[in-house]
Design a protein around this motif. Structure first.
Motif, PDB file in Angstrom:
ATOM      1  N   ALA A  58       0.826  -1.199   0.000  1.00  0.00           N
ATOM      2  CA  ALA A  58       0.000   0.000   0.000  1.00  0.00           C
ATOM      3  C   ALA A  58       0.864   1.255   0.000  1.00  0.00           C
ATOM      4  N   GLN A 103      -1.796   6.366  -5.755  1.00  0.00           N
ATOM      5  CA  GLN A 103      -1.841   6.039  -4.331  1.00  0.00           C
ATOM      6  C   GLN A 103      -2.922   4.981  -4.115  1.00  0.00           C
ATOM      7  N   PRO A 105      -4.649   2.241  -1.428  1.00  0.00           N
ATOM      8  CA  PRO A 105      -4.795   1.644  -0.095  1.00  0.00           C
ATOM      9  C   PRO A 105      -4.814   0.116  -0.195  1.00  0.00           C
ATOM     10  N   GLU A 106      -4.626  -0.536   0.926  1.00  0.00           N
ATOM     11  CA  GLU A 106      -4.687  -1.986   0.965  1.00  0.00           C
ATOM     12  C   GLU A 106      -6.042  -2.466   0.436  1.00  0.00           C
ATOM     13  N   LYS A 131      -0.713  -4.682   2.947  1.00  0.00           N
ATOM     14  CA  LYS A 131      -0.445  -3.665   3.951  1.00  0.00           C
ATOM     15  C   LYS A 131       0.981  -3.168   3.809  1.00  0.00           C
ATOM     16  N   THR A 273      -8.450  11.624  -3.574  1.00  0.00           N
ATOM     17  CA  THR A 273      -7.150  11.507  -2.935  1.00  0.00           C
ATOM     18  C   THR A 273      -6.189  12.507  -3.567  1.00  0.00           C
TER      19      THR A 273
END
Length: 394
Positions: A58, A103, A105-106, A131, A273
Motif C-alpha cells: 500500500a 496512491q 490503499p490496501e 499492507k 485523494t
C-alpha cells in the motif's frame, strides 16, 4: 474525454469492445513486487497487457507502462467491483514508455488496458495491494493534505452544480428548437464539465454517455451526449439534424446523465485523494494535447479553444490546490513549482490573444504556426506537470 487520440495516432483503427470473459485472461502476473520496488513494469500490446507482478504494498505505487502496440492505449487500475476507476493513465502512444504513480490503499483491484481508449477494458487481471509500511508524514503535512483534498472536492462539487444548471438550460433550448440560443450556450455550458472531466471519468460509463465523439462510436452503439447535439446545431453538408422527438430524447438523456454525475459527486461516500488531484491536472493537459490541438474534439462547432481554456483552468486549479505541498516537499518539488508557475502564466497569456467577446475565435481561424505555438506551450506545461504526483506522494 478519455477516448481521444494523440495527434500522431488519429488515423489509427479503433478497437471494438471485447467480451468480458475473454478480457479476464489477458494479463500475466509474474513475481510479486516487494516494498522497495521502484516501478512495476507494464507492457501494452493493443488488446492485451502484461503486468509484471500481481501485488504491491500500500502507498504510492509506480507503474512503468510501455506501449508496444500499434495504437494509442490506456492503462487502468480498477476497484474490486471492476467499475470504479482507482487510477488510469491515458494517451500512451505506440512506442512510448511512461511512469504512472497512483496512491493505492490496501485491498483488491484489477489492472486492465484499453486500446484506442474506447470500449470495454481488456486484459483484466487481479492485483492485490498488501499492507504497507506507510509513508512518514508529519502532523502538519497530513493536515495540509486533508485541507487540499477538502478544497478541491468543494471545487468539483461547485463545478458539477453549475454544470447541471447550465445543462438544463442548454438542453431546454435545444429541445425547443431555439438553435441560436443553444449554440451560444454550448461552449460555456461544457466548460464546467471540461474543468473536472478526470473526476467524471472515475464513474464508468458517465463520460462516454456525455462526451463521446462520433468518430469513437462502436458498431451498434447509441450515440448520446454533447457531441451528437453539437452535430445537430452545426449540421455539416448532407446531414439531416434530429427531428423534434429525437431532440427531446437526446436533451432528456443529457440532463439525466448530468444529474447522475451530480448525484455521485454529492454522495456521502464520494472522496478524492491527493494523487487523483495531481494526476487529474496532468490528465487535463494531456487531453488538450490529444484532441484540442488537433481540432478533433469540436469537429462541427470548432469551439475547441473554449474547451482548451477550460482544461487549462481545471489543471491550474488542481495544481494550485497542491502547489504549497509540492513546494515544501523537497528541492525537486520547489523546482517544479517555479517551472509550472512560469509555464501556466505563459499559456494563459497565449490563449488570451484569441479571446473574442465572452468566448474565443473559431479554431479554424488559426494558422498552422499558431497551432504549433499552442502545442509547444501545452508541452511546456505538460512535461513538469506529469512529474508532480511522483514527487508529491513519495
Amino acid at each position: 474525454m478519455t477516448r481521444l487520440r494523440p495527434l500522431g495516432a488519429i488515423a489509427g483503427t479503433l478497437a471494438g469492445a471485447a467480451a468480458l470473459a475473454a478480457a479476464l485472461t489477458g494479463c500475466v502476473p509474474n513475481t510479486p513486487a516487494d516494498a522497495k520496488a521502484e516501478a512495476i513494469a507494464v507492457t501494452l500490446k493493443d488488446e492485451t497487457c502484461t503486468v509484471d507482478t500481481a501485488t504491491a504494498p500500500a502507498g504510492a505505487v509506480t507503474f512503468q507502462v510501455t506501449n508496444t502496440g500499434s495504437d494509442v492505449n490506456e492503462f487502468e487500475v480498477l476497484a474490486e467491483d471492476k467499475l470504479r476507476i482507482a487510477g488510469e493513465k491515458e494517451n500512451i502512444g505506440p512506442g512510448t514508455t511512461v511512469n504512472y504513480v497512483v496512491q493505492l490503499p490496501e485491498g483488491s483491484y484489477f489492472t486492465a488496458c484499453k486500446k484506442g481508449m474506447v470500449g470495454t477494458p481488456t486484459s483484466l487481471a487481479a492485483f492485490t495491494v498488501t499492507k504497507g509500511s506507510g509513508a512518514k508524514t508529519s502532523a502538519s503535512e497530513s493536515k495540509q493534505v486533508a485541507q487540499a483534498v477538502t478544497n478541491y472536492t468543494s471545487y468539483v462539487k461547485d463545478q458539477t452544480g453549475q454544470l447541471l444548471a447550465a445543462t438544463k438550460a442548454f438542453a431546454a433550448d435545444y429541445a425547443a428548437g431555439n438553435d441560436d440560443a443553444a449554440r451560444a450556450a454550448y461552449a460555456k455550458s461544457r466548460a464546467f464539465y471540461e474543468r473536472i472531466e478526470p473526476t467524471a471519468e472515475q464513474f464508468g460509463d458517465i463520460d462516454p454517455a456525455l462526451d463521446l465523439r462520433e468518430a469513437d462510436l462502436e458498431q451498434g452503439q447509441d450515440w448520446t451526449g454533447w457531441h451528437h447535439i453539437e452535430k445537430d446545431l452545426w449540421a455539416p453538408a448532407g446531414y439531416t439534424p434530429s427531428d423534434a422527438a429525437a431532440r427531446t430524447k437526446l436533451a432528456d438523456k443529457l440532463v439525466a446523465d448530468t444529474q447522475k454525475l451530480y448525484d455521485l459527486v454529492y454522495a456521502k461516500d464520494f472522496s478524492l485523494t491527493l494523487d487523483q488531484i495531481s494526476n487529474g491536472a496532468s490528465g487535463l493537459m494531456e487531453e488538450v494535447s490529444a484532441s484540442k490541438i488537433s481540432g478533433e474534439e469540436e469537429i462541427f462547432s470548432h469551439t475547441d479553444l473554449s474547451d482548451f481554456k477550460a482544461n487549462v483552468e481545471g489543471a491550474e486549479v488542481a495544481y494550485g490546490t497542491v502547489r504549497d505541498l509540492l513546494k515544501a516537499k523537497n528541492a525537486d518539488g520547489a523546482a517544479l513549482v517555479k517551472k509550472l508557475d512560469t509555464e501556466f502564466a505563459g499559456i494563459d497569456k497565449l490563449l488570451a490573444q484569441y479571446a473574442k467577446g465572452d468566448g474565443y475565435v473559431s479554431y479554424t481561424e488559426l494558422s498552422t504556426d499558431q497551432v504549433k505555438e499552442l502545442s509547444d506551450e501545452v508541452n511546456a506545461v505538460s512535461e513538469p506537470l506529469s512529474q508532480v504526483t511522483a514527487v508529491l506522494v513519495k
